[in-house]
Design an enzyme around this catalytic site. Sequence first.
Site, PDB file in Angstrom:
ATOM      1  N   GLY A  40      -7.090  -7.373  -9.078  1.00 46.74           N
ATOM      2  CA  GLY A  40      -7.387  -8.656  -9.683  1.00 46.74           C
ATOM      3  C   GLY A  40      -8.788  -9.064  -9.257  1.00 46.74           C
ATOM      4  O   GLY A  40      -9.212  -8.791  -8.133  1.00 46.74           O
TER       5      GLY A  40
ATOM      6  N   GLU B  88      -6.276 -10.499 -13.543  1.00 52.45           N
ATOM      7  CA  GLU B  88      -5.830  -9.132 -13.309  1.00 52.45           C
ATOM      8  C   GLU B  88      -6.691  -8.144 -14.094  1.00 52.45           C
ATOM      9  O   GLU B  88      -7.155  -8.468 -15.196  1.00 52.45           O
ATOM     10  CB  GLU B  88      -4.359  -8.987 -13.716  1.00 52.45           C
ATOM     11  CG  GLU B  88      -3.406  -9.640 -12.745  1.00 52.45           C
ATOM     12  CD  GLU B  88      -3.607  -9.147 -11.324  1.00 52.45           C
ATOM     13  OE1 GLU B  88      -3.284  -7.988 -11.038  1.00 52.45           O
ATOM     14  OE2 GLU B  88      -4.119  -9.923 -10.486  1.00 52.45           O
TER      15      GLU B  88
ATOM     16  N   ASN C 130      12.003  24.143  47.359  1.00 48.89           N
ATOM     17  CA  ASN C 130      11.366  25.097  46.448  1.00 48.89           C
ATOM     18  C   ASN C 130      12.420  25.828  45.626  1.00 48.89           C
ATOM     19  O   ASN C 130      13.379  26.372  46.162  1.00 48.89           O
ATOM     20  CB  ASN C 130      10.558  26.106  47.269  1.00 48.89           C
ATOM     21  CG  ASN C 130       9.758  27.022  46.367  1.00 48.89           C
ATOM     22  OD1 ASN C 130       8.695  26.658  45.881  1.00 48.89           O
ATOM     23  ND2 ASN C 130      10.297  28.214  46.118  1.00 48.89           N
TER      24      ASN C 130
ATOM     25  N   GLY D  69       7.473  -9.285 -11.154  1.00 46.36           N
ATOM     26  CA  GLY D  69       6.086  -9.612 -10.799  1.00 46.36           C
ATOM     27  C   GLY D  69       5.995 -10.263  -9.424  1.00 46.36           C
ATOM     28  O   GLY D  69       6.984 -10.734  -8.868  1.00 46.36           O
ATOM     29  N   THR D  70       4.767 -10.259  -8.896  1.00 48.04           N
ATOM     30  CA  THR D  70       4.560 -10.768  -7.529  1.00 48.04           C
ATOM     31  C   THR D  70       4.874 -12.268  -7.426  1.00 48.04           C
ATOM     32  O   THR D  70       5.386 -12.728  -6.405  1.00 48.04           O
ATOM     33  CB  THR D  70       3.105 -10.525  -7.089  1.00 48.04           C
ATOM     34  OG1 THR D  70       2.219 -10.981  -8.129  1.00 48.04           O
ATOM     35  CG2 THR D  70       2.844  -9.048  -6.833  1.00 48.04           C
TER      36      THR D  70
ATOM     37  N   ASP E 174       3.598  -2.774   1.736  1.00 52.07           N
ATOM     38  CA  ASP E 174       2.910  -1.487   1.604  1.00 52.07           C
ATOM     39  C   ASP E 174       1.415  -1.610   1.942  1.00 52.07           C
ATOM     40  O   ASP E 174       0.620  -0.758   1.577  1.00 52.07           O
ATOM     41  CB  ASP E 174       3.093  -0.913   0.193  1.00 52.07           C
ATOM     42  CG  ASP E 174       2.583  -1.850  -0.894  1.00 52.07           C
ATOM     43  OD1 ASP E 174       2.237  -3.005  -0.582  1.00 52.07           O
ATOM     44  OD2 ASP E 174       2.531  -1.419  -2.064  1.00 52.07           O
TER      45      ASP E 174
ATOM     46  N   ALA F 290      17.687  35.716  47.018  1.00 50.52           N
ATOM     47  CA  ALA F 290      17.374  36.004  45.613  1.00 50.52           C
ATOM     48  C   ALA F 290      18.604  36.562  44.914  1.00 50.52           C
ATOM     49  O   ALA F 290      19.404  37.268  45.524  1.00 50.52           O
ATOM     50  CB  ALA F 290      16.223  36.999  45.537  1.00 50.52           C
TER      51      ALA F 290
ATOM     52  N   ARG G  54       5.216   6.645  -7.368  1.00 53.50           N
ATOM     53  CA  ARG G  54       4.253   7.726  -7.106  1.00 53.50           C
ATOM     54  C   ARG G  54       4.440   8.403  -5.747  1.00 53.50           C
ATOM     55  O   ARG G  54       3.835   9.428  -5.468  1.00 53.50           O
ATOM     56  CB  ARG G  54       2.825   7.193  -7.237  1.00 53.50           C
ATOM     57  CG  ARG G  54       2.389   7.105  -8.691  1.00 53.50           C
ATOM     58  CD  ARG G  54       0.977   6.606  -8.808  1.00 53.50           C
ATOM     59  NE  ARG G  54       0.891   5.164  -8.627  1.00 53.50           N
ATOM     60  CZ  ARG G  54      -0.233   4.532  -8.283  1.00 53.50           C
ATOM     61  NH1 ARG G  54      -1.345   5.213  -8.077  1.00 53.50           N
ATOM     62  NH2 ARG G  54      -0.230   3.221  -8.147  1.00 53.50           N
TER      63      ARG G  54
HETATM   64  C1  UD1 Z   1      -1.565  -7.079  -7.032  1.00 55.70           C
HETATM   65  C2  UD1 Z   1      -2.330  -8.333  -7.463  1.00 55.70           C
HETATM   66  C3  UD1 Z   1      -3.800  -7.982  -7.642  1.00 55.70           C
HETATM   67  C4  UD1 Z   1      -4.365  -7.391  -6.391  1.00 55.70           C
HETATM   68  C5  UD1 Z   1      -3.520  -6.178  -5.958  1.00 55.70           C
HETATM   69  C6  UD1 Z   1      -3.992  -5.682  -4.616  1.00 55.70           C
HETATM   70  C7  UD1 Z   1      -0.764  -9.692  -8.746  1.00 55.70           C
HETATM   71  C8  UD1 Z   1      -0.316 -10.087 -10.098  1.00 55.70           C
HETATM   72  N1  UD1 Z   1      -1.772  -8.806  -8.686  1.00 55.70           N
HETATM   73  O1  UD1 Z   1      -1.636  -6.192  -8.117  1.00 55.70           O
HETATM   74  O2  UD1 Z   1      -4.529  -9.130  -8.002  1.00 55.70           O
HETATM   75  O3  UD1 Z   1      -5.709  -7.008  -6.577  1.00 55.70           O
HETATM   76  O4  UD1 Z   1      -2.156  -6.548  -5.842  1.00 55.70           O
HETATM   77  O5  UD1 Z   1      -3.322  -4.512  -4.317  1.00 55.70           O
HETATM   78  O6  UD1 Z   1      -0.218 -10.167  -7.754  1.00 55.70           O
HETATM   79  N2  UD1 Z   1       6.236  -6.591  -5.688  1.00 55.70           N
HETATM   80  C9  UD1 Z   1       7.506  -7.101  -5.533  1.00 55.70           C
HETATM   81  N3  UD1 Z   1       8.178  -7.555  -6.619  1.00 55.70           N
HETATM   82  C10 UD1 Z   1       7.647  -7.544  -7.861  1.00 55.70           C
HETATM   83  C11 UD1 Z   1       6.333  -7.022  -8.020  1.00 55.70           C
HETATM   84  C12 UD1 Z   1       5.653  -6.556  -6.914  1.00 55.70           C
HETATM   85  O7  UD1 Z   1       8.042  -7.120  -4.436  1.00 55.70           O
HETATM   86  O8  UD1 Z   1       8.308  -7.986  -8.783  1.00 55.70           O
HETATM   87  C13 UD1 Z   1       5.510  -6.078  -4.537  1.00 55.70           C
HETATM   88  C14 UD1 Z   1       5.251  -4.597  -4.644  1.00 55.70           C
HETATM   89  O9  UD1 Z   1       6.269  -3.873  -4.012  1.00 55.70           O
HETATM   90  C15 UD1 Z   1       3.923  -4.439  -3.932  1.00 55.70           C
HETATM   91  C16 UD1 Z   1       3.240  -5.771  -4.118  1.00 55.70           C
HETATM   92  O10 UD1 Z   1       4.250  -6.678  -4.481  1.00 55.70           O
HETATM   93  O11 UD1 Z   1       4.110  -4.263  -2.563  1.00 55.70           O
HETATM   94  C17 UD1 Z   1       2.125  -5.732  -5.138  1.00 55.70           C
HETATM   95  O12 UD1 Z   1       2.683  -5.377  -6.388  1.00 55.70           O
HETATM   96  P1  UD1 Z   1       1.907  -4.456  -7.396  1.00 55.70           P
HETATM   97  O13 UD1 Z   1       2.719  -4.329  -8.614  1.00 55.70           O
HETATM   98  O14 UD1 Z   1       1.478  -3.217  -6.710  1.00 55.70           O
HETATM   99  O15 UD1 Z   1       0.642  -5.359  -7.713  1.00 55.70           O
HETATM  100  P2  UD1 Z   1      -0.718  -4.875  -8.287  1.00 55.70           P
HETATM  101  O16 UD1 Z   1      -0.569  -4.607  -9.718  1.00 55.70           O
HETATM  102  O17 UD1 Z   1      -1.301  -3.812  -7.442  1.00 55.70           O
END
Ligand code: UD1
Length: 455
Positions: free
Chosen positions: A136, A151, A374, A78-79, A101, A420, A15
């Site tokens: 979440g 979530e 000066n 995923g995180t 971020d 000058a 985005r």
């Molecule tokens: C996540 C949380 C959510 C919380 C929210 C707050 C999880 C599953 N969910 O959701 O509970 O309320 O943040 O903003 O953790 N990232 C990686 N690798 C990945 C996935 C994500 O590095 O594979 C990083 C992203 O760049 C980002 C951060 O992790 O900086 C969060 O990922 P994002 O996908 O935005 O999580 P949300 O769905 O917002």
Amino acid sequence: MSLEIVILAAGQGTRMRSALPKVLHPIAGNSMLGHVIHSARQLDPQRIHVVIGHGADAVRERLAADDLNFVLQDKQLGTGHAVAQAVPFIQSDTVLVLYGDVPLIEVETLQRLLKLVVPGQMGLLTVELDDATGYGRIVRDTDGKVSAIVEHKDATEAQRAINEGNTGILAVPADRLADWTSRLSNNNVQGEYYLTDVIEMAVNDGLVVATEQPHDAMEVQGANDRKQLSELERHYQLRAGRRLMAQGVTLRDPARFDVRGEITVGRDVLIDINVILEGKVVIEDDVVIGPNCVIKDSTLRKGVVIKANSHIEGAILGEGSDAGPFARLRPGTVLEARAHVGNFVELKNAHLGEGAKAGHLAYLGDAEIGARTNIGAGTITCNYDGVNKWKTVLGADVFIGSNNSLVAPVDILDGATTAAGSTITSTVDKSQLAIGRARQKNIDGWKRPEKVKKS
Ligand code: UD1
Ligand code: CA
């Protein structure tokens, strides 16, 4: 307690609509990830692991440092998967998870969170939100103890009514984390390995999930698009402005003031509107900065006055010296005490002695200028021959007439005067007058040309 920090920074940030990886977008002149790393360092961890993926090379290149371990997450699954990539590198007892971020997180908040990590307990940072859509949700049991995070997309209607949101920031025992992340599954609506699932695992393992909240919800706000980026920027600036005001600075309008670096201030400093301070700027007591000035990597000693629309970079301004309006001081400029630089004067690698003056329309480059000397209006140093730069050296109490060209290398000794309109190409000795211009000739009875009639 030994601490390691994992910063998640692998996500794409679609985005933002940008070629630049999301975490490199700037807040106050530093990348978002740079801010997070800066805060992380203040917690004095053994090591900081940065999980990168999208734009990995660019991120690594921009931020490389000895205390950073970049871990590549090839696919963003995923995180939880992201944290798992860093787990094999961890050697300390406690792990703190931050986000590249989420740049405004305060060190003090993280310190409170880390205090929750004691035997049998972990720490989770949560936030109360009017509208927690997308977050979440923190699920608590009848005793009010955290039992899980659900979530948004996986939540029931009842769970969506919970206003306590997960910030994602947590502090956990390292040995447990390895076990938990290895047991995560992606059996959920998004098909991702959720870090949030470790909460339920912790509870099942008999750990207490203790929570803390930030004083200010903006601390845990992420930036997913440029609108949010601008909101974080303004928030950062208001916070920076408040800090300076608390230290004795009057800001004419904190909403029209920007800091993009590290600023040290004295007392009774006055800063007018639309001033930008960049890099390392030291401002001593009683300094006055007029409107529309940009000041970068400079030192302003006690009582310096900078008038409107001046641009100052890499300069040291001595006590009681002044510059502007419309002054341009470039790197290597030193103004000694009470030196004066007026409008439309450009200085580069120039040293202006105590009480020396260049009041109007001048260019002084690679110049050494003695005390009380000066410089007349319209004077320039001809410091560049197209290949090399040369020095102009003026002694003390020199008087340079208006509109001189000082052809470097050239020396003008103490007390000398130049007429000058002179072009000065060779040494002027002490107290001599140098006139370097054609003598004026007056012609009597001069007839002006007449207009030729067209037939
Ligand atoms: C996540 C949380 C959510 C919380 C929210 C707050 C999880 C599953 N969910 O959701 O509970 O309320 O943040 O903003 O953790 N990232 C990686 N690798 C990945 C996935 C994500 O590095 O594979 C990083 C992203 O760049 C980002 C951060 O992790 O900086 C969060 O990922 P994002 O996908 O935005 O999580 P949300 O769905 O917002
Ligand atoms: Ca997010």
